[in-house]
Write an enzyme that holds these catalytic residues in place. Structure first.
Site, PDB file in Angstrom:
ATOM      1  N   SER A  88       0.800  -1.229   0.000  1.00  0.00           N
ATOM      2  CA  SER A  88       0.000   0.000   0.000  1.00  0.00           C
ATOM      3  C   SER A  88       0.828   1.273   0.000  1.00  0.00           C
ATOM      4  O   SER A  88       0.285   2.363  -0.182  1.00  0.00           O
ATOM      5  CB  SER A  88      -0.933   0.009   1.212  1.00  0.00           C
ATOM      6  N   THR A 212      -2.572   3.147   2.888  1.00  0.00           N
ATOM      7  CA  THR A 212      -1.804   4.391   3.007  1.00  0.00           C
ATOM      8  C   THR A 212      -1.249   4.381   4.409  1.00  0.00           C
ATOM      9  O   THR A 212      -1.744   3.643   5.256  1.00  0.00           O
ATOM     10  CB  THR A 212      -2.751   5.605   2.857  1.00  0.00           C
ATOM     11  N   THR A 230       1.676   7.036   0.289  1.00  0.00           N
ATOM     12  CA  THR A 230       0.872   5.950  -0.273  1.00  0.00           C
ATOM     13  C   THR A 230       1.252   5.616  -1.703  1.00  0.00           C
ATOM     14  O   THR A 230       1.825   6.459  -2.412  1.00  0.00           O
ATOM     15  CB  THR A 230      -0.623   6.360  -0.277  1.00  0.00           C
ATOM     16  N   ARG A 240      -3.895   9.388 -11.920  1.00  0.00           N
ATOM     17  CA  ARG A 240      -4.833   9.724 -10.836  1.00  0.00           C
ATOM     18  C   ARG A 240      -4.050  10.158  -9.574  1.00  0.00           C
ATOM     19  O   ARG A 240      -3.075   9.537  -9.180  1.00  0.00           O
ATOM     20  CB  ARG A 240      -5.688   8.509 -10.513  1.00  0.00           C
ATOM     21  N   THR A 263      -6.809   7.896   5.472  1.00  0.00           N
ATOM     22  CA  THR A 263      -6.563   6.819   4.517  1.00  0.00           C
ATOM     23  C   THR A 263      -7.927   6.361   4.013  1.00  0.00           C
ATOM     24  O   THR A 263      -8.961   6.696   4.586  1.00  0.00           O
ATOM     25  CB  THR A 263      -5.822   5.621   5.155  1.00  0.00           C
ATOM     26  N   GLY A 264      -7.890   5.580   2.947  1.00  0.00           N
ATOM     27  CA  GLY A 264      -9.155   5.108   2.391  1.00  0.00           C
ATOM     28  C   GLY A 264      -9.454   5.795   1.074  1.00  0.00           C
ATOM     29  O   GLY A 264      -8.570   6.392   0.454  1.00  0.00           O
TER      30      GLY A 264
HETATM   31  N1  ASP Z   1      -6.247   7.455   0.294  1.00  0.00           N
HETATM   32  C1  ASP Z   1      -5.480   6.730  -0.674  1.00  0.00           C
HETATM   33  C2  ASP Z   1      -5.858   7.180  -2.023  1.00  0.00           C
HETATM   34  O1  ASP Z   1      -7.023   7.420  -2.267  1.00  0.00           O
HETATM   35  C3  ASP Z   1      -5.642   5.274  -0.622  1.00  0.00           C
HETATM   36  C4  ASP Z   1      -5.766   4.659   0.706  1.00  0.00           C
HETATM   37  O2  ASP Z   1      -5.604   5.292   1.715  1.00  0.00           O
HETATM   38  O3  ASP Z   1      -6.067   3.489   0.777  1.00  0.00           O
HETATM   39  O4  ASP Z   1      -5.000   7.230  -2.864  1.00  0.00           O
END
Ligand code: ASP
Length: 359
Positions: A88, A212, A230, A240, A263-264
């Site tokens: 990640s 992340t 991340t 992106r 995160t997310g």
């Molecule tokens: N927030 C990160 C993103 O959208 C991904 C993650 O945290 O899982 O790139």
């Protein structure tokens, strides 16, 4: 805010002498007055695996020796970034749709109101260190793609292949399973007997699509710093950029208040300016835990009008300048955790799921 850092009277406590325990007397400016509150240097990360723990110990060594929060955060983030097993973050991160690892990272120094970030950075294992240099050695905040790489190379970073065999195989499997109507995968006449099962035996599932790390720290002077780093959403569209390198979204730090990271699913975090929102909430007097939950509820409030059943997967972490903690996820079966290192040792803080039972 009424209290600038230079006017604060930091008094070293006799408790835990030599460990940098601090007392801030009569701080005003926050609505929930916390006079005579004892605060301590600390470092946290959203990563709770062994690497996260090692990162906390390394960051703590710096804080314990009187080093800055910025240096402690960088050290800890680097340890997580170079772990090849972690799909990640940094080296070994899952690639974009074309199989190319593109990294995002941001850094913020709450003492100087400085920030730096890189997005879509390729071939550099430690994007957080590049983000830190953007913060400290340029008059800009965000460098992307080829420009970010050029900047990193100017500072002596070595280009390396970031795609590990593990990440490449996961990507390849995703590619094969993406669509039954393309030409990736076994020949059509063999599809029913699934000749390729053995080939994927070590990769039975396509791994998570998110991941992340946030690292936040308070040093012996009460200065606060943070970093989010991340490889972004796996298999993302080429180019992106997620929330992680967006100051105010994936990260925000303010010495007068605290720090927050996300995160997310980054798209929601960008639209909601979630980390800045958490800082505003803490400034209003909400605890870090409440601020994390407030930010998640705020996102759901927005979606209620357009798609009431939509609960995006987000995890927020926050600390305030007194060393209080917060952590919350939108959904999930178990409570989210984060790693914490203080003079009392390593521990895990358990937060809450804001919408338990939701899909
Ligand atoms: N927030 C990160 C993103 O959208 C991904 C993650 O945290 O899982 O790139």
């Amino acid at each position: 805010m009424k209290n600038s850092i230079s006017r604060r009277k930091f008094v070293t406590s006799t408790l835990g002498a030599g460990t940098g325990v601090l007392i801030i007397p009569n701080i005003s400016g926050l609505t929930n007055q916390k006079s005579d509150k004892v605060i301590k240097p600390m470092i946290i990360t959203s990563h709770t695996n062994d690497t996260g723990r090692n990162a906390m110990e390394a960051g703590w060594e710096i804080l314990k020796a009187g080093g800055t929060a910025v240096d402690a955060v960088e050290k800890a983030a680097n340890i997580i970034e170079v772990d090849p097993e972690d799909t990640s973050v940094g080296y070994g991160g899952l690639p974009n749709e074309h199989g190319v690892v593109q990294l995002d990272s941001s850094f913020m120094d709450g003492k100087t109101y400085s920030a730096g970030a890189v997005a879509c950075l390729e071939n550099i294992k430690t994007p957080s260190s590049v983000a830190k240099l953007v913060m400290q050695r340029t008059d800009h905040v965000l460098l992307v793609g080829a420009g970010a790489l050029e900047f990193a190379k100017a500072w002596g970073f070595r280009e390396e292949n970031l795609l590990t065999e593990k990440a490449r195989k996961i990507w390849l499997r995703w590619k094969e399973e993406l669509s039954p109507s393309d030409d990736w995968g076994v020949p059509e006449h063999l599809q029913n007997i699934r000749k390729n099962e053995a080939y994927w035996k070590d990769f039975p599932d396509i791994e998570h699509h998110y991941g992340t790390t946030n690292v936040l720290a308070i040093d012996i002077n009460g200065d606060i710093a943070g970093c989010t780093t991340t490889s972004g959403m796996s298999f993302k569209l080429n180019g992106r950029v997620g929330d992680s390198p967006i100051i105010g979204a994936g990260l925000y730090v303010d010495n007068e208040v605290g720090a927050a990271g996300a995160t997310g699913r980054g798209e929601d975090v960008i639209k909601s300016c979630a980390s800045y929102y958490m800082l505003l909430k803490m400034k209003e007097g909400r605890t870090p835990q409440q601020a994390c939950e407030d930010a998640l509820h705020m996102i759901i409030d927005r979606y209620k009008k357009v798609n009431p059943g939509f609960y995006p997967g987000e995890k927020f972490v926050a600390i305030n300048k007194y060393g209080e903690l917060g952590c919350a996820t939108m959904i999930g079966k178990s409570n989210p955790q984060m790693s914490v290192r203080t003079e009392s040792g390593y521990s895990k803080y358990e937060g809450v799921v804001a919408y338990p039972g939701k899909p």
